[in-house]
Design an enzyme around this catalytic site. Structure first.
Site, mmCIF file in Angstrom:
data_model
loop_
_atom_site.group_PDB
_atom_site.id
_atom_site.type_symbol
_atom_site.label_atom_id
_atom_site.label_comp_id
_atom_site.label_asym_id
_atom_site.label_seq_id
_atom_site.Cartn_x
_atom_site.Cartn_y
_atom_site.Cartn_z
ATOM 1 N N HIS A 306 -18.907 -18.408 18.011
ATOM 2 C CA HIS A 306 -17.582 -18.791 17.534
ATOM 3 C C HIS A 306 -17.485 -18.448 16.065
ATOM 4 C CE1 HIS A 306 -13.995 -21.187 16.784
ATOM 5 N NE2 HIS A 306 -13.811 -21.124 18.088
ATOM 6 N N ASP A 364 -15.309 -22.182 26.309
ATOM 7 C CA ASP A 364 -15.006 -21.336 27.465
ATOM 8 C C ASP A 364 -16.188 -21.162 28.404
ATOM 9 O OD1 ASP A 364 -12.369 -20.887 26.845
ATOM 10 O OD2 ASP A 364 -12.921 -19.395 25.352
HETATM 11 N N1 CMC Z 1 -23.355 -12.457 22.461
HETATM 12 C C1 CMC Z 1 -24.254 -11.733 21.747
HETATM 13 N N2 CMC Z 1 -24.202 -11.534 20.407
HETATM 14 C C2 CMC Z 1 -23.187 -12.092 19.757
HETATM 15 C C3 CMC Z 1 -22.213 -12.877 20.416
HETATM 16 C C4 CMC Z 1 -22.334 -13.056 21.810
HETATM 17 N N3 CMC Z 1 -21.428 -13.784 22.479
HETATM 18 N N4 CMC Z 1 -21.308 -13.322 19.514
HETATM 19 C C5 CMC Z 1 -21.691 -12.850 18.325
HETATM 20 N N5 CMC Z 1 -22.832 -12.103 18.456
HETATM 21 C C6 CMC Z 1 -23.585 -11.460 17.388
HETATM 22 C C7 CMC Z 1 -22.886 -10.196 16.931
HETATM 23 O O1 CMC Z 1 -23.343 -9.059 17.620
HETATM 24 C C8 CMC Z 1 -23.230 -10.173 15.455
HETATM 25 O O2 CMC Z 1 -24.527 -9.652 15.344
HETATM 26 P P1 CMC Z 1 -24.935 -8.749 14.058
HETATM 27 O O3 CMC Z 1 -24.762 -9.651 12.870
HETATM 28 O O4 CMC Z 1 -26.362 -8.361 14.313
HETATM 29 O O5 CMC Z 1 -23.992 -7.594 14.026
HETATM 30 C C9 CMC Z 1 -23.289 -11.633 15.062
HETATM 31 O O6 CMC Z 1 -23.581 -12.348 16.269
HETATM 32 C C10 CMC Z 1 -21.989 -12.165 14.454
HETATM 33 O O7 CMC Z 1 -20.919 -11.823 15.356
HETATM 34 P P2 CMC Z 1 -19.454 -11.483 14.871
HETATM 35 O O8 CMC Z 1 -18.761 -10.719 15.954
HETATM 36 O O9 CMC Z 1 -19.486 -10.874 13.504
HETATM 37 O O10 CMC Z 1 -18.850 -12.959 14.757
HETATM 38 P P3 CMC Z 1 -17.325 -13.316 14.779
HETATM 39 O O11 CMC Z 1 -17.212 -14.603 14.067
HETATM 40 O O12 CMC Z 1 -16.497 -12.176 14.303
HETATM 41 O O13 CMC Z 1 -17.027 -13.486 16.348
HETATM 42 C C11 CMC Z 1 -16.578 -14.341 18.490
HETATM 43 C C12 CMC Z 1 -16.802 -14.684 16.997
HETATM 44 C C13 CMC Z 1 -16.142 -15.627 19.218
HETATM 45 C C14 CMC Z 1 -15.442 -13.307 18.623
HETATM 46 C C15 CMC Z 1 -17.889 -13.788 19.092
HETATM 47 O O14 CMC Z 1 -18.927 -14.740 18.972
HETATM 48 C C16 CMC Z 1 -17.722 -13.353 20.548
HETATM 49 O O15 CMC Z 1 -17.289 -12.220 20.798
HETATM 50 N N6 CMC Z 1 -18.067 -14.265 21.533
HETATM 51 C C17 CMC Z 1 -17.850 -13.980 22.936
HETATM 52 C C18 CMC Z 1 -16.381 -14.219 23.267
HETATM 53 C C19 CMC Z 1 -16.056 -15.678 23.350
HETATM 54 O O16 CMC Z 1 -16.770 -16.468 23.986
HETATM 55 N N7 CMC Z 1 -14.911 -16.054 22.723
HETATM 56 C C20 CMC Z 1 -14.378 -17.427 22.833
HETATM 57 C C21 CMC Z 1 -14.297 -18.116 21.524
HETATM 58 S S1 CMC Z 1 -13.954 -19.866 21.772
HETATM 59 C C22 CMC Z 1 -12.322 -19.911 22.360
HETATM 60 C C23 CMC Z 1 -11.318 -19.640 21.321
HETATM 61 O O17 CMC Z 1 -11.314 -20.340 20.283
HETATM 62 O O18 CMC Z 1 -10.465 -18.773 21.565
#
Ligand code: CMC
Length: 429
Positions: A306, A364
């Site tokens: 998240h 989720d």
């Molecule tokens: N599985 C594997 N690796 C992950 C995941 C994951 N679900 N989420 C983040 N990472 C890694 C990502 O690859 C990155 O690694 P590195 O620093 O080596 O490049 C690091 O963790 C940070 O990720 P980010 O994408 O920069 O983080 P963010 O804050 O931009 O993304 C997120 C947050 C929710 C979009 C992401 O964690 C994700 O895509 N999760 C899966 C989708 C999901 O479950 N979304 C629902 C969110 S809760 C409901 C809502 O509020 O809408």
């Protein structure tokens, strides 16, 4: 940084910027005059360090795993209250008295029917359309059906539009579902509470009597409470940005609904369940964990991570409990998807990659299993999220419109395209 100001040194200029304190949480540096004083913008793609507004509605402490609506912990609201009470709280800022609650419930209940011509509007969609596509279209169409509540400068019209959306979005959601399965629309029944009425509109058919299961109704009501607001997330920011131009509230909520659809946001519950189905069995989990950790593989564990929570999402804990209650009530003893989910969660919580990146299960992760057990197809999961989030979007939209310092939202950019050049006629290219 000193006292209530901070200084930024840009070349030979020192710029003073006020530090503003919130009631809790990080303070902010007011950079509003930065461009005028330095000719420079700030750069923060994804708003990772930027507060886009001042708000009194929802507070999240992502490191501690805390979520408060108007100061009240989500755990207490989910345990003791119902969804309409949460709606009242988000909209008006205080918990209602018994009389205020009864009046609010009455008013919402009396707004649940939609204009009869809306049913004909639905006929224009393909039967196999995704229900979120139908939601974006039909919520947007509300401004054509209810144009007597689109004058945003009139507080009375703003309140009527707000009531209409909280009351009618579930009706539209149930209609979107009925339309895709080819069943007749079910009219709302005013003697039922909000969530029971919604379940009936989704699952009753004219050929049979339908009795609402109170355990499922309470579970769904709690799911609605958990999803009701989440401060300045992508869809809420979309609503605020759309509303900042003076667009009518129905159009703004349609914009928020469109944003919610994406798999990184509200679409994650659908994606999480599809992922659990794809994993299929506990034996396959290591393969998927390895894929999630592989930098060259775009696969992510859906339902994990998240932007704000760097600890267990407090909503996920309540959701997990609700999942068990629903499965028990329905007598589902051995759900292979639940087995996969529990084991996946266990492994991920002990894996160095997930610990280091602070990736915990989010709301989720478990909601899909629960909604599937209740009988909702995966395509409806994000729709249910939209039903619940409508009140949060509206509360945030109203707060923005009522803020005297509100301006049209207009981000700046770092331009990296071609500098000015002369047009070449097509024959000489
Ligand atoms: N599985 C594997 N690796 C992950 C995941 C994951 N679900 N989420 C983040 N990472 C890694 C990502 O690859 C990155 O690694 P590195 O620093 O080596 O490049 C690091 O963790 C940070 O990720 P980010 O994408 O920069 O983080 P963010 O804050 O931009 O993304 C997120 C947050 C929710 C979009 C992401 O964690 C994700 O895509 N999760 C899966 C989708 C999901 O479950 N979304 C629902 C969110 S809760 C409901 C809502 O509020 O809408």
């Amino acid at each position: 940084m000193s006292g209530n100001t901070s200084q930024l040194q840009v070349g030979d200029k020192t710029v003073d910027m006020a530090i503003k304190q919130g009631s809790v949480g990080p303070a902010v540096i007011d950079i509003g005059k930065l461009y005028a004083q330095t000719g420079m913008f700030t750069y923060d793609p994804g708003f990772t360090s930027t507060a886009s507004c001042e708000s009194q509605i929802t507070y999240i402490d992502g490191d501690a795993g805390v979520l408060l609506y108007r100061g009240y912990p989500i755990e207490q609201l989910a345990e003791h209250g119902d969804f309409l009470e949460t709606c009242y709280l988000l909209l008006y800022g205080e918990l209602p008295t018994a009389a205020q609650k009864a009046d609010f419930d009455y008013r919402i209940t009396r707004h649940t029917m939609v204009h009869e011509q809306m049913a004909r509007f639905f006929q224009g969609f393909r039967r196999d359309a995704h229900p979120m596509a139908v939601m974006v279209g039909s919520i947007g169409a509300m401004s054509a059906f209810y144009h007597d509540s689109t004058d945003i400068s009139d507080p009375q019209q703003r309140m009527i539009a707000s009531m209409r959306m909280i009351a009618k979005v579930p009706t539209l959601a149930a209609m979107a579902y009925k339309y895709t399965v080819g069943q007749p629309f079910v009219y709302p029944l005013n003697s039922l509470d909000y969530t029971s009425n919604f379940l009936r509109m989704c699952f009753a058919v004219p050929a049979e009597e339908y009795k609402v299961n109170p355990v499922l109704s309470r579970a769904l009501d709690r799911i609605f409470i958990l999803h009701a607001d989440h401060e300045q997330n992508a869809s809420t920011s979309t609503v605020r940005l759309a509303g900042s131009s003076g667009a009518n509230p129905f159009a703004c909520i349609a914009a928020g609904t469109a944003c919610l659809w994406g798999p990184a946001h509200g679409g994650a519950n659908e994606a999480a369940l599809k992922m659990l189905e794809e994993i299929g069995s506990v034996d396959n989990i290591p393969k998927y964990i390895a894929k999630a950790k592989d930098k060259n593989d775009p696969f992510r564990l859906m339902g994990f991570g998240h932007r704000v929570y760097k600890n267990y999402d407090p909503r996920a804990k309540i959701m997990q409990k609700t999942t068990h209650e629903v499965l028990n009530e329905l007598g589902i003893k051995d759900d292979p998807l639940l087995d996969v989910a529990i084991e996946l969660e266990r492994i991920a919580l002990h894996d160095e990659y997930f610990i280091e990146k602070k990736l915990y299960p989010n709301i989720d992760f478990y909601s899909g299993i629960t909604l599937k057990a209740m009988g909702f197809p995966t395509s409806m999961f994000t729709v249910l999220f939209a039903v619940a989030r409508t009140v949060g979007w509206i509360a945030q939209w109203k707060e923005m419109i009522e803020d005297p310092s509100q301006k049209i939202g207009r981000p700046r950019q770092l331009y990296t395209g071609s500098p000015q050049r002369d047009y070449t006629p097509i024959g000489r290219r």
